[in-house]
Design a protein around this motif. Structure first.
Motif, mmCIF file in Angstrom:
data_model
loop_
_atom_site.group_PDB
_atom_site.id
_atom_site.type_symbol
_atom_site.label_atom_id
_atom_site.label_comp_id
_atom_site.label_asym_id
_atom_site.label_seq_id
_atom_site.Cartn_x
_atom_site.Cartn_y
_atom_site.Cartn_z
ATOM 1 N N ILE A 1 -9.013 12.391 2.584
ATOM 2 C CA ILE A 1 -8.732 12.925 3.913
ATOM 3 C C ILE A 1 -7.460 12.302 4.489
ATOM 4 N N LYS A 2 -6.857 11.390 3.743
ATOM 5 C CA LYS A 2 -5.657 10.740 4.292
ATOM 6 C C LYS A 2 -4.424 11.610 4.036
ATOM 7 N N ASP A 3 -3.416 11.445 4.909
ATOM 8 C CA ASP A 3 -2.173 12.201 4.770
ATOM 9 C C ASP A 3 -1.302 11.523 3.741
ATOM 10 N N GLU B 1 -17.897 8.773 -7.556
ATOM 11 C CA GLU B 1 -17.040 9.817 -8.081
ATOM 12 C C GLU B 1 -16.030 10.132 -6.987
ATOM 13 N N MET B 2 -14.758 10.023 -7.319
ATOM 14 C CA MET B 2 -13.712 10.332 -6.330
ATOM 15 C C MET B 2 -13.553 11.849 -6.324
ATOM 16 N N VAL B 3 -13.756 12.477 -5.161
ATOM 17 C CA VAL B 3 -13.708 13.948 -5.155
ATOM 18 C C VAL B 3 -12.587 14.514 -4.277
ATOM 19 N N GLY C 1 -9.963 6.457 3.224
ATOM 20 C CA GLY C 1 -9.358 7.799 3.262
ATOM 21 C C GLY C 1 -9.732 8.623 2.043
ATOM 22 N N ASP C 2 -10.549 8.053 1.148
ATOM 23 C CA ASP C 2 -10.980 8.773 -0.056
ATOM 24 C C ASP C 2 -12.335 9.428 0.178
ATOM 25 N N LEU C 3 -12.473 10.655 -0.316
ATOM 26 C CA LEU C 3 -13.782 11.315 -0.293
ATOM 27 C C LEU C 3 -14.472 11.017 -1.613
ATOM 28 N N GLN D 1 -12.704 3.867 -16.818
ATOM 29 C CA GLN D 1 -12.077 4.403 -15.602
ATOM 30 C C GLN D 1 -12.020 3.310 -14.550
ATOM 31 N N VAL D 2 -10.912 3.291 -13.810
ATOM 32 C CA VAL D 2 -10.695 2.274 -12.783
ATOM 33 C C VAL D 2 -10.251 2.975 -11.502
ATOM 34 N N ALA D 3 -10.992 2.756 -10.443
ATOM 35 C CA ALA D 3 -10.566 3.299 -9.144
ATOM 36 C C ALA D 3 -10.408 2.111 -8.208
ATOM 37 N N GLY D 4 -9.168 1.779 -7.947
ATOM 38 C CA GLY D 4 -8.923 0.588 -7.138
ATOM 39 C C GLY D 4 -7.972 0.878 -6.011
ATOM 40 N N MET D 5 -7.691 -0.154 -5.260
ATOM 41 C CA MET D 5 -6.722 -0.046 -4.172
ATOM 42 C C MET D 5 -6.158 -1.443 -3.916
ATOM 43 N N ALA D 6 -4.878 -1.477 -3.577
ATOM 44 C CA ALA D 6 -4.246 -2.774 -3.365
ATOM 45 C C ALA D 6 -4.883 -3.503 -2.180
ATOM 46 N N GLU D 7 -5.557 -2.760 -1.307
ATOM 47 C CA GLU D 7 -6.270 -3.379 -0.179
ATOM 48 C C GLU D 7 -7.464 -4.198 -0.651
ATOM 49 N N GLY D 8 -7.924 -3.954 -1.877
ATOM 50 C CA GLY D 8 -9.046 -4.739 -2.373
ATOM 51 C C GLY D 8 -9.898 -3.975 -3.369
ATOM 52 N N GLU E 1 1.363 7.214 -7.896
ATOM 53 C CA GLU E 1 2.254 6.688 -6.852
ATOM 54 C C GLU E 1 1.909 7.366 -5.541
ATOM 55 N N LYS E 2 1.711 6.563 -4.498
ATOM 56 C CA LYS E 2 1.217 7.120 -3.237
ATOM 57 C C LYS E 2 2.377 7.307 -2.257
ATOM 58 N N ILE E 3 2.416 8.459 -1.622
ATOM 59 C CA ILE E 3 3.490 8.759 -0.677
ATOM 60 C C ILE E 3 2.857 9.180 0.646
ATOM 61 N N SER F 1 0.852 -1.184 0.000
ATOM 62 C CA SER F 1 0.000 0.000 0.000
ATOM 63 C C SER F 1 0.882 1.225 0.000
ATOM 64 N N GLY F 2 0.405 2.285 -0.669
ATOM 65 C CA GLY F 2 1.098 3.564 -0.585
ATOM 66 C C GLY F 2 1.158 4.000 0.865
ATOM 67 N N GLY F 3 0.131 3.633 1.600
ATOM 68 C CA GLY F 3 0.151 3.918 3.033
ATOM 69 C C GLY F 3 -0.164 5.364 3.358
ATOM 70 N N GLY G 1 -6.570 4.759 -14.404
ATOM 71 C CA GLY G 1 -6.841 4.699 -12.967
ATOM 72 C C GLY G 1 -5.621 5.061 -12.146
ATOM 73 N N GLY G 2 -5.748 4.919 -10.840
ATOM 74 C CA GLY G 2 -4.637 5.201 -9.927
ATOM 75 C C GLY G 2 -4.687 6.596 -9.346
ATOM 76 N N ALA G 3 -5.242 7.527 -10.103
ATOM 77 C CA ALA G 3 -5.409 8.903 -9.640
ATOM 78 C C ALA G 3 -6.552 9.495 -10.445
ATOM 79 N N LYS G 4 -7.044 10.643 -9.991
ATOM 80 C CA LYS G 4 -8.256 11.218 -10.601
ATOM 81 C C LYS G 4 -8.000 11.693 -12.032
ATOM 82 N N LEU G 5 -8.861 11.252 -12.922
ATOM 83 C CA LEU G 5 -8.810 11.676 -14.320
ATOM 84 C C LEU G 5 -9.797 12.828 -14.492
HETATM 85 P P1 AMP Z 1 -3.215 2.065 -2.550
HETATM 86 O O1 AMP Z 1 -4.068 1.955 -1.321
HETATM 87 O O2 AMP Z 1 -1.799 2.462 -2.284
HETATM 88 O O3 AMP Z 1 -3.323 0.895 -3.445
HETATM 89 O O4 AMP Z 1 -3.801 3.304 -3.380
HETATM 90 C C1 AMP Z 1 -5.163 3.336 -3.676
HETATM 91 C C2 AMP Z 1 -5.618 4.758 -3.710
HETATM 92 O O5 AMP Z 1 -5.366 5.333 -5.000
HETATM 93 C C3 AMP Z 1 -7.109 4.917 -3.545
HETATM 94 O O6 AMP Z 1 -7.508 4.825 -2.198
HETATM 95 C C4 AMP Z 1 -7.299 6.310 -4.120
HETATM 96 O O7 AMP Z 1 -6.880 7.298 -3.199
HETATM 97 C C5 AMP Z 1 -6.315 6.323 -5.279
HETATM 98 N N1 AMP Z 1 -6.971 6.013 -6.567
HETATM 99 C C6 AMP Z 1 -6.939 4.839 -7.246
HETATM 100 N N2 AMP Z 1 -7.642 4.946 -8.405
HETATM 101 C C7 AMP Z 1 -8.138 6.203 -8.456
HETATM 102 C C8 AMP Z 1 -8.942 6.910 -9.398
HETATM 103 N N3 AMP Z 1 -9.367 6.355 -10.551
HETATM 104 N N4 AMP Z 1 -9.278 8.197 -9.105
HETATM 105 C C9 AMP Z 1 -8.854 8.797 -7.967
HETATM 106 N N5 AMP Z 1 -8.074 8.169 -7.040
HETATM 107 C C10 AMP Z 1 -7.712 6.897 -7.287
#
Ligand code: AMP
Ligand code: DBH
Length: 567
Positions: A456-458, A451-453, A439-441, A355-362, A465-467, A217-219, A333-337
């Motif tokens: 709230i996570k640091d 819709e990812m808007v 942690g996503d709004l 569009q793909v909004a995912g997370m390695a957590e699931g 790439e998550k830092i 996870s980017g953590g 995906g991975g960040a807001k388009l």
């Molecule tokens: P991780 O938990 O490190 O795998 O990162 C997942 C995080 O990436 C999500 O919780 C979102 O914050 C962000 N993310 C992934 N896909 C999108 C997307 N399509 N639009 C906006 N944020 C995204």
């Protein structure tokens, strides 16, 4: 090369409550298939088809040939078994953890399959991870081996390996054995070779419900966290994703993003292609020029990108006429388009956007290929499974009214309920009833699309790439003269966000050195992974105080983000 010493088993990982597991079995999400079973089944089904085209680390590094090689499923199977046998001969045993850190090459594939066939559990590190992260991944899982490609991406992985191994030794831990895949493999298997079955590392009633692999996870706090995924949950997400994304034996999937990333692996990614007997084409570099060439040469039908990459494709495509008739689907995906960018993808690139909004957590959300254009351009889609539970809550944890933004919480058949070895983070990252706090709004629309808007996570999201801000801040506090450090995401039209680092104190870089270069090299020497290095450094003598004398790090972040966006 030293043989690996025998490793202790993983710390117990609580299985998901039986009440949920039995429901997921009954729905057919969880099967008894393990990764080695899955791999053998695929290899047996698709023998003569082309499995993958790409560079081979053995031909390419340390020389710099760019000759591509092509493997059928049969050849891939042979290479995967050789890799498995090689790992076994170095002492890797069933149940052991193997740190995999490979570039986008054919060996990425053979070693990933090889680790599973050896009965071991891969940890999917990225080529850009450096000593601090690697020490954490190897140290906290007691990894038996670290697989890397010396010289890939102009990087001395052997030196990085030595650096963090020394740290582990100093802490009284046994470092993993080094496995450099640029070295030749023995090219025959002994007659006695049999692949290994994984072993149960905990008390889940079904073997396939044990941990199979670790994603990262980017953590939001500290180092990247280890995400334990089971055979059953990960393979379910892969099969279901392959259905949603209509992957077939005709699919030709271009791999541009780092192969080990959860998106690239499983949404539906490398494993989804493998499952359907499709062809993978590994791009040797992420430039749009290279991708366009590969699409034409190999008849690529689908690709997965992050927003900055798709923007670079659009820029190049508007400069010169483009003919990519084979390309059907572009996943982003991975960040807001931005919707304005999303709208141009179909007309300019001639392919359907997904569009793909995912997370390695699931949890993974997809727009569906036949959704109307407005849904595809303005939402990040809906979950894979009707058993994915989504809650959108306010700061008190109460569900918000439909149409309002709140934090997304989720629970479901392929979402973890705890990180590995992170008790403190687990208390804040999960609710008592097992929901993951993303942690996503988000806003949830009445049709179920989200819709990812915001967030709230640091965390800073730099091109997907998550830092975690606190890791960077903690390390920066160790620099001479620094009294306080605050990491900030600076809005950037190309990358989404850049990494800003505010340092408070009397910083004195050596004569002739710019503060940014000095800070980056100091942080690099302390083992910070490359993708976490700051893009900009601001040096202040003291922090601005509010009228009542308070320092608000949050306000400072917001102020800098406004003032320095895109500069
Ligand atoms: P991780 O938990 O490190 O795998 O990162 C997942 C995080 O990436 C999500 O919780 C979102 O914050 C962000 N993310 C992934 N896909 C999108 C997307 N399509 N639009 C906006 N944020 C995204
Ligand atoms: O950003 C991510 O982690 C991500 C994005 C898209 C992901 O894990 C995924 C799809 O599976």
């Amino acid at each position: 090369m030293n043989a690996a010493t025998r490793r202790p088993p993983l710390a117990p990982i609580a299985p998901i409550p039986e009440e949920f597991a039995s429901r997921y079995r009954a729905q057919g999400y969880y099967t008894e298939q393990t990764f080695p079973d899955f791999i053998r089944q695929v290899l047996e089904s698709y023998g003569d088809r082309t499995a993958a085209v790409g560079l081979s680390t053995r031909r390419t590094y340390p020389t710099s040939s760019t000759d591509t090689v092509s493997w059928t499923y049969r050849e891939l199977g042979e290479q995967a078994h050789l890799a498995a046998h090689h790992l076994r001969s170095l002492g890797v045993l069933p149940g052991d953890r193997v740190l995999l850190q490979l570039p986008n090459t054919l060996e990425y594939l053979s070693y990933t399959l090889g680790v599973f066939l050896a009965g071991a559990l891969p940890i999917f590190a990225l080529p850009k991870h450096r000593a601090r992260d690697l020490a954490h991944f190897a140290g906290s899982t007691d990894a038996a081996a670290h697989v890397f490609a010396q010289g890939a991406e102009q990087t001395d992985y052997r030196q990085i390996y030595r650096d963090y191994s020394q740290q582990l030794t100093d802490q009284g831990k046994t470092p993993p054995v080094a496995v450099d895949v640029t070295q030749a493999l023995p090219n025959t298997l002994p007659d006695s070779w049999v692949y290994d079955t994984p072993i149960a590392d905990r008390s889940a009633p079904v073997l396939s419900e044990n941990t199979a692999l670790f994603q990262l996870s980017g953590g939001t706090t500290g180092l990247s966290k280890l995400i334990p995924r089971t055979h059953a949950d990960y393979l379910y997400s892969v099969r279901a994703s392959a259905d949603i994304c209509e992957v077939s034996g005709e699919t030709v999937n271009l791999v541009v993003l780092p192969a080990a990333h959860n998106f690239t692996m499983s949404s539906p990614g490398i494993l989804g292609s493998f499952y359907r007997g499709a062809t993978l084409v590994f791009a040797h570099d992420p430039s749009p020029q290279t991708s366009f060439e590969l699409i034409k040469t190999h008849g690529v039908t689908q690709v997965s990108l992050v927003p900055p990459l798709v923007q670079s494709w659009l820029t190049l495509a508007t400069r010169r006429p483009l003919e990519l008739p084979s390309l059907k689907v572009i996943q982003v995906g991975g960040a807001k388009l931005a919707p304005s960018v999303a709208e141009r993808i179909g007309p300019v690139l001639g392919a359907t956007l997904q569009q793909v909004a995912g997370m390695a957590e699931g949890l993974v959300n997809y727009t569906r290929l036949d959704d109307d254009p407005a849904t595809i351009c303005t939402t990040q889609g809906r979950p894979i499974s009707s058993d994915d539970e989504l809650l959108v809550v306010d700061t008190q944890g109460a569900e918000v009214e439909a149409g309002l933004a709140g934090e997304l919480l989720t629970r479901g058949p392929y979402t973890i309920r705890a990180y590995y070895g992170a008790q403190t983070a687990n208390r804040t990252s999960f609710t008592e009833d097992g929901f993951y706090r993303t942690g996503d709004l988000v806003i949830r629309h009445p049709d179920g699309n989200i819709e990812m808007v915001g967030r709230i996570k640091d965390q800073i999201n730099r091109a997907g790439e998550k830092i975690a801000t606190d890791e960077l801040e903690d390390l920066a506090l160790g620099l001479e003269g620094v009294q306080d450090a605050i990491a900030v995401g600076l809005p950037d039209s190309q990358l989404g966000e850049k990494i800003g680092l505010v340092l408070v104190g009397q910083l004195v870089p050596p004569a002739g050195q710019q503060a940014l270069a000095w800070v980056r090299s100091e942080l690099r020497q302390r083992g910070l992974s490359d993708f976490k290095l700051p893009d900009r450094v601001f040096i202040l003598e003291k922090l601005p105080l509010t009228t009542v004398g308070k320092i608000s790090r949050k306000d400072l972040r917001a102020q800098l983000a406004r003032e320095f966006s895109d500069s």
